[in-house]
Each structure stands twice: as structure tokens, then as C-alpha cells.
Design a protein around this motif. Structure first.
Motif, PDB file in Angstrom:
ATOM      1  N   HIS A  22     -50.222  58.307   5.416  1.00 12.77           N
ATOM      2  CA  HIS A  22     -50.464  59.371   6.572  1.00 12.77           C
ATOM      3  C   HIS A  22     -49.498  60.313   6.685  1.00 12.77           C
ATOM      4  O   HIS A  22     -48.502  59.855   7.273  1.00 12.77           O
ATOM      5  CB  HIS A  22     -51.006  58.801   7.720  1.00 12.77           C
ATOM      6  N   GLU A 119     -58.544  63.945   9.025  1.00 14.17           N
ATOM      7  CA  GLU A 119     -58.240  63.431  10.001  1.00 14.17           C
ATOM      8  C   GLU A 119     -59.054  63.803  11.218  1.00 14.17           C
ATOM      9  O   GLU A 119     -58.616  64.677  12.034  1.00 14.17           O
ATOM     10  CB  GLU A 119     -56.676  63.458  10.444  1.00 14.17           C
ATOM     11  N   TRP A 146     -60.275  62.600  15.136  1.00  8.79           N
ATOM     12  CA  TRP A 146     -58.963  62.391  15.644  1.00  8.79           C
ATOM     13  C   TRP A 146     -59.182  61.795  16.974  1.00  8.79           C
ATOM     14  O   TRP A 146     -60.265  61.478  17.435  1.00  8.79           O
ATOM     15  CB  TRP A 146     -58.547  63.735  15.623  1.00  8.79           C
ATOM     16  N   HIS A 191     -57.636  56.315  15.157  1.00  8.74           N
ATOM     17  CA  HIS A 191     -57.961  57.234  15.916  1.00  8.74           C
ATOM     18  C   HIS A 191     -59.322  57.086  16.373  1.00  8.74           C
ATOM     19  O   HIS A 191     -59.838  57.644  17.184  1.00  8.74           O
ATOM     20  CB  HIS A 191     -57.888  58.715  15.369  1.00  8.74           C
ATOM     21  N   HIS A 212     -52.955  54.744   9.850  1.00 11.15           N
ATOM     22  CA  HIS A 212     -51.562  54.876  10.770  1.00 11.15           C
ATOM     23  C   HIS A 212     -51.869  54.216  12.011  1.00 11.15           C
ATOM     24  O   HIS A 212     -52.154  54.774  12.963  1.00 11.15           O
ATOM     25  CB  HIS A 212     -51.066  56.205  10.621  1.00 11.15           C
ATOM     26  N   ARG A 223     -54.295  53.537  20.375  1.00 15.78           N
ATOM     27  CA  ARG A 223     -54.310  53.762  18.962  1.00 15.78           C
ATOM     28  C   ARG A 223     -53.869  52.538  18.096  1.00 15.78           C
ATOM     29  O   ARG A 223     -53.969  52.539  16.958  1.00 15.78           O
ATOM     30  CB  ARG A 223     -53.348  54.813  18.949  1.00 15.78           C
ATOM     31  N   ASP A 282     -46.457  58.492   9.740  1.00 14.68           N
ATOM     32  CA  ASP A 282     -47.097  59.632  10.454  1.00 14.68           C
ATOM     33  C   ASP A 282     -45.965  60.186  11.094  1.00 14.68           C
ATOM     34  O   ASP A 282     -46.025  60.493  12.179  1.00 14.68           O
ATOM     35  CB  ASP A 282     -48.086  59.137  11.772  1.00 14.68           C
TER      36      ASP A 282
HETATM   37 ZN   LIG Z   1     -53.002  60.782  13.601  1.00 16.46          ZN
END
Ligand SMILES: [Zn+2]
Length: 350
Positions: A22, A119, A146, A191, A212, A223, A282
Motif C-alpha cells: 500500500h 482505495e 476509504w 478501512h 495496511h 483501523r 502506507d
Molecule cells: Zn489507507
């Protein structure tokens, strides 16, 4: 000893395939190209990929809030266009990977292999037919949302917000999962809110990844994934990419570092074994100068990455060695596990 460790790390990074599952590179590439720059990936990113030994990068099509909803498709298409232009300018250095064979070619020729992912499905709005168009352009991984709501489902928020009742996947979201797998894509649950996560687990036939996300037992953040979710990803043959974003790594300043991130690895290995961990760093410090989403306080340039970019991922490898991981295990974490997903899942199913 110190020198021995250094040599060992160097050898791992030159011999093993390294995958970052990612990286929001294309938004930055597009902005710079609009300013008139060319060969942005070659100039601004490839040197760091080379010094970190990174072979394959998943470039996510992240669409900033300001473009949603009307301009989301156009912004995603512009990002893809920017990638194609960059490849044309640096044909011996970058290739887009649409098949597993392309990935092997990138590794063999020491080129940067780029896999495209969504994403958030905002670029297709509520039009299922557009998914095929993005597939044809090279998008192979579908992150449904997202951290916001769209036609497919609800994203998890970054902090507590006042909200009404939460939902799981919508009717459109369910159809999207099925259509994506049919076309030859696979699903990324990073996400997604918890309700949507469990819906995907019921519907998906292919392995599901969390590109991620870290462990919620270690840092209680929406998250990150709960132990039950980690077990579900593993049961479905998926892989979880370790995220270097400081708030997801640790609540303590002292452990917002590579060692803090290894804690998540150790926990996940304990829960489900070595085959379900990869890298999805990320990294975003690089983009703080150009991306308002990464500037909550615009006066101060804040650092978010606990490992400072791809050139420093050797620090993470060093910690893995210190914790006693064997070369074969490190090989899986750095790229082997995600490669296996690409081998299995970049296929069409009914
Ligand atoms: Zn992200």
C-alpha cells in the motif's frame, strides 16, 4: 556482531522480493506532473525503492474528499493516466503488473512493478459496469471504501464521531465483491468498518487481504483488526500488511518505531502463524507538503511514519532478525506471502 547483522540485512534485501502492498504514490505523481514535472517516479521514488530493495508496490487510487463524488472517476483516471505516462518515460524502470507473470517479469528484470488498487470504490460511483473499465486499465485490487461512506459500504472512522446507525455492505457493495472476483480482482478490507468486514468474509470466495492494518489488541484503533478478524483473514487464506502510520503502531511515543511495529507481527504470528503477514507501510510523510488530507495542523509539519520511508525498511528487517525470525520467515513477511496471494488471486472466477 553489529557488522554481521548489517551484512545479514543487506543480503536479505538484495536476495528477497520485497512487496509494499500500500503506497499512495500516484496522487503525488499526478500533482507534480500537473506542475510540469516528468519522470516523477524515476526521480522521486525509485532511488528509495532501490535502496530499500523494494520490487513490487501497490499504488492505491486514493481520491481526496474534495473530488468526491462528482470528480472521483476523473481523478482516478488522471492518476492512472499519470502512471501510464511515467511508464512511457521510464520504460526500462517501471512496469504495470496486470498478471502474476508481469510481477515475475518485474522481479527478474529488476524493474519497479506497480499493481493498481482502489482505495475506495468512489471512482465507479454506483455503476457496476465501470468496474470492468478499471480492470481493463489495470486495477487488480478492490478496497471497497476509504474512511468514509460510499455506495458500497461504510468506512471506519479515524476517530470517534457522532453518527447514526452504522451499516455493513450495501446491495451494491455485495454485487461489487462478486463482480470484482469474477473479473480477476480480489478484495482489500483495510478501512472497512467491522460490519462490512464480516459481510465481505461471508461473500468473498477468494483470499481477502487487509493491505495496511495492524492489530487492535495492541493498539485499540478502528483501523486495526481485532483478533477475530485476523483469524478470519487467515482462515480465508489472506494476508495483512503491516502499517507504519504512527497512530496505528503504538500509543506510546517511545514505541512509535520499527520495534513497535514488530510487536504487531509477533502478535499476529502467535494468533495465526507466519503465512498471513506482509508489508503495507502506507508511508505518507513524503506527501505532507502536497496533500491537505495529511495536514490536520497546517502550521506544523508532523511526522506520521514510524519507519522513514522505503530506504529505511532495513531497520524493520533488523528488528525481525533480532527477534529470532529465520530467513525463510522474513522472506514470507517481506514479500513471499503477498506474492502467493497475487499468484492465486489474479485470476477470473465464476
Ligand atoms: Zn489507507
Amino acid at each position: 556482531m553489529r557488522q554481521e547483522l548489517k551484512t545479514h540485512v543487506e543480503q536479505i534485501h538484495s536476495d528477497f522480493t520485497i512487496v509494499d502492498a500500500h503506497f499512495d504514490m500516484l496522487g503525488d505523481v499526478l500533482k507534480k506532473r500537473r506542475m510540469g514535472y516528468t519522470k516523477v517516479i524515476e526521480r522521486d521514488f525509485i532511488p528509495d525503492f532501490i535502496s530499500g530493495g523494494v520490487n513490487i508496490v501497490v499504488a492505491s487510487l486514493f481520491v481526496e474528499n474534495q473530488y468526491v463524488p462528482e470528480m472521483a472517476m476523473r481523478n482516478a483516471l488522471d492518476q492512472i493516466s499519470a502512471l501510464y505516462e511515467e511508464i512511457e518515460e521510464s520504460p526500462d524502470k517501471i512496469i504495470i503488473c496486470k498478471t502474476y507473470q508481469d510481477i515475475l517479469t518485474a522481479i527478474k528484470n529488476k524493474q519497479l512493478g506497480v499493481i493498481l488498487s482502489f482505495e475506495g470504490a468512489e471512482p465507479i460511483g454506483n455503476d457496476l459496469k465501470l468496474l470492468r473499465i478499471f480492470y481493463e486499465l489495470g486495477v487488480r485490487i478492490l478496497g471497497l471504501v476509504w474512511s468514509r461512506r460510499n455506495y458500497a459500504g461504510d468506512g471506519c472512522h479515524f476517530q470517534q464521531v457522532e453518527e447514526g446507525q452504522k451499516g455493513g455492505l450495501t446491495d451494491f457493495g455485495v454485487k461489487l465483491v462478486r463482480e470484482a472476483e469474477k473479473l480477476g480482482m480480489f478484495i482489500d478490507v483495510s478501512h472497512l468498518n467491522d460490519e462490512g468486514f464480516w459481510d465481505v468474509m461471508k461473500i468473498a470466495k477468494k483470499p481477502v487481504i487487509a493491505s495496511h492494518s495492524n492489530s487492535r489488541s495492541i493498539v485499540n484503533h478502528p483501523r486495526n483488526l481485532t483478533d477475530e478478524q485476523i483469524k478470519a483473514v487467515a482462515k480465508h487464506g489472506g494476508v495483512i500488511g503491516m502499517n507504519a502510520y504512527s497512530d496505528f503502531v503504538s500509543e506510546e511515543t517511545l514505541t512509535k518505531n520499527a520495534e513497535g511495529l514488530v510487536k504487531h507481527v509477533l502478535h499476529i504470528v502467535d494468533l495465526v502463524g507466519i503465512k498471513h503477514i506482509g508489508l503495507g507501510f502506507d508511508f505518507c510523510d513524503l506527501f505532507t507538503s502536497s496533500n491537505p488530507n495529511f495536514l490536520p495542523d497546517k502550521k506544523e509539519k508532523k511526522s506520521f511514519d514510524v519507519i522513514k520511508g522505503h530506504k529505511n525498511i532495513k531497520k524493520f528487517t533488523e528488528r525481525l532478525i533480532i527477534h529470532g525470525f529465520k530467513d525463510e520467515e522474513i522472506k514470507l513477511i517481506l514479500g513471499g506471502n503477498f506474492l502467493e496471494i497475487y499468484k492465486q488471486s489474479l485470476t477470473k472466477i465464476n
